[in-house]
Motif scaffolding. Structure first.
Motif, PDB file in Angstrom:
ATOM      1  N   PRO A  29      49.033  -3.088  17.263  1.00 43.00           N
ATOM      2  CA  PRO A  29      50.378  -3.025  17.851  1.00 43.00           C
ATOM      3  C   PRO A  29      50.701  -1.621  18.347  1.00 43.00           C
ATOM      4  O   PRO A  29      50.440  -0.628  17.656  1.00 43.00           O
ATOM      5  N   THR A  33      55.438  -1.877  23.313  1.00 46.20           N
ATOM      6  CA  THR A  33      54.791  -3.064  23.889  1.00 46.20           C
ATOM      7  C   THR A  33      55.521  -4.316  23.422  1.00 46.20           C
ATOM      8  O   THR A  33      55.612  -4.567  22.216  1.00 46.20           O
ATOM      9  N   ARG A  35      56.218  -7.892  22.146  1.00 47.91           N
ATOM     10  CA  ARG A  35      55.357  -8.779  21.359  1.00 47.91           C
ATOM     11  C   ARG A  35      55.662 -10.233  21.686  1.00 47.91           C
ATOM     12  O   ARG A  35      56.820 -10.651  21.742  1.00 47.91           O
ATOM     13  N   TYR A  59      50.352 -19.062  21.043  1.00 45.29           N
ATOM     14  CA  TYR A  59      50.853 -17.723  21.371  1.00 45.29           C
ATOM     15  C   TYR A  59      51.494 -17.774  22.751  1.00 45.29           C
ATOM     16  O   TYR A  59      50.894 -18.262  23.717  1.00 45.29           O
ATOM     17  N   ASN A  87      42.625  -9.896  15.966  1.00 49.23           N
ATOM     18  CA  ASN A  87      43.990  -9.681  16.473  1.00 49.23           C
ATOM     19  C   ASN A  87      44.115 -10.085  17.933  1.00 49.23           C
ATOM     20  O   ASN A  87      44.671  -9.353  18.766  1.00 49.23           O
ATOM     21  N   HIS A  89      45.995 -12.090  19.535  1.00 50.10           N
ATOM     22  CA  HIS A  89      47.353 -12.119  20.084  1.00 50.10           C
ATOM     23  C   HIS A  89      47.883 -10.718  20.360  1.00 50.10           C
ATOM     24  O   HIS A  89      48.627 -10.507  21.320  1.00 50.10           O
ATOM     25  N   VAL A  90      47.473  -9.745  19.551  1.00 50.80           N
ATOM     26  CA  VAL A  90      47.888  -8.358  19.771  1.00 50.80           C
ATOM     27  C   VAL A  90      47.189  -7.799  21.014  1.00 50.80           C
ATOM     28  O   VAL A  90      47.793  -7.080  21.817  1.00 50.80           O
ATOM     29  N   ASP A  93      49.063  -9.067  23.897  1.00 50.89           N
ATOM     30  CA  ASP A  93      50.297  -8.292  24.075  1.00 50.89           C
ATOM     31  C   ASP A  93      50.025  -7.017  24.871  1.00 50.89           C
ATOM     32  O   ASP A  93      50.719  -6.705  25.856  1.00 50.89           O
ATOM     33  N   ASN A  94      49.034  -6.253  24.415  1.00 49.38           N
ATOM     34  CA  ASN A  94      48.773  -4.942  25.012  1.00 49.38           C
ATOM     35  C   ASN A  94      48.254  -5.042  26.440  1.00 49.38           C
ATOM     36  O   ASN A  94      48.709  -4.317  27.337  1.00 49.38           O
TER      37      ASN A  94
END
Length: 280
Positions: A29, A33, A35, A59, A87, A89-90, A93-94
């Protein structure tokens, strides 16, 4: 079939060894950013695999809007990809936030919770029936039963859809796309089991004898991956890559130092997503 002591030792070593891989900042994370959300669902009434129940997670990135059908990526053994060793899903996000991949829905699916288990190592799930069988059954399960249930709008374009998995989930991802290239145009396989569990060793020959399909394929394995009665995973993945090259597929094969784990695949997952989505 009885598992030999040699295969027991090989399996334990391949799954428990130290590997020189850690997640980078793309997988953690980051301040500022946005989420996305991850919501758990259940599917308890499968027609394709009667008697099975399963969990799955969806997601949805913060940037998603219902009037723009999003890209789609389906993960087998979905819980593994949501854990801190990947990770996924992270990463989404990024990379979505920075414009390095498109807005993409992630669907993280577990195998059916009751079944005959693995023919060598036992268990009592339907995983190996669903994942290692060379047929369109699992692809049709996704297309007929699971994707229509999604609470969001996703694209129908195969070039903007991907499917991913580890081990038996890796060959499952390839099989789904191989059987339904009109629905899944991109494959990511981590330590894919292209060996003779349920006939997966036939794929290199089949690929060579079949006209090229509209697929892009990313293969990852470790040089200390499994070598058991079903076959040798590093050799099997090299054979897959050679067959894909022979038929002119766009593909990547990345071989790390580790074993039958997601540590290497997780560490390179952001770069894998850049390769996967760089042309959509």
């Amino acid at each position: 079939m009885t598992i030999s002591k040699r295969d027991q030792v090989q399996l334990q070593a391949a799954e428990a060894m130290d590997e020189p891989y850690e997640l980078g900042t793309d997988s953690l994370p980051q301040p500022g950013t946005p989420r996305g959300s991850v919501t758990e669902y259940r599917l308890d009434n499968s027609e394709r695999f009667p008697g099975t129940k399963r969990r799955y997670w969806v997601y949805v990135p913060a940037q998603y809007t219902p009037d723009h059908p999003a890209n789609l990526m389906v993960f087998q053994d979905g819980d593994w990809y949501l854990r801190p060793n990947v990770n996924a899903h992270v990463v989404f996000d990024n990379l979505i936030h920075r414009g390095e991949m498109p807005v993409c829905i992630g669907v993280f699916v577990e195998p059916g919770d009751s079944g005959p288990g693995n023919p060598l190592w036992g268990g009592d799930t339907n995983r190996n029936v669903e994942y290692d069988t060379l047929s369109d059954a699992y692809a049709q399960f996704l297309l007929d039963e699971l994707i229509p249930r999604l609470p969001v709008a996703v694209t129908d374009s195969a070039t903007r859809r991907a499917i991913c998995g580890h081990s038996s989930g890796g060959i499952c991802a390839f099989t789904a796309a191989w059987e339904r290239p009109d629905a899944f145009g991109n494959v990511v396989s981590h330590c894919g089991s292209f060996v003779n569990i349920r006939g997966g060793h036939e794929y290199p020959s089949l690929i060579r004898r079949t006209e090229r399909k509209p697929l892009r394929v990313f293969l990852q394995t470790g040089d200390r991956d499994l070598d058991v009665v079903f076959g040798n995973w590093p050799i099997a993945n090299r054979d897959m890559a050679s067959a894909l090259a022979y038929r002119g597929y766009e593909y990547e094969l990345v071989i790390g130092e580790g074993g039958h784990t997601l540590q290497h695949g997780g560490a390179i997952f952001p770069d894998t997503m850049r390769w996967l989505w760089g042309r959509t």
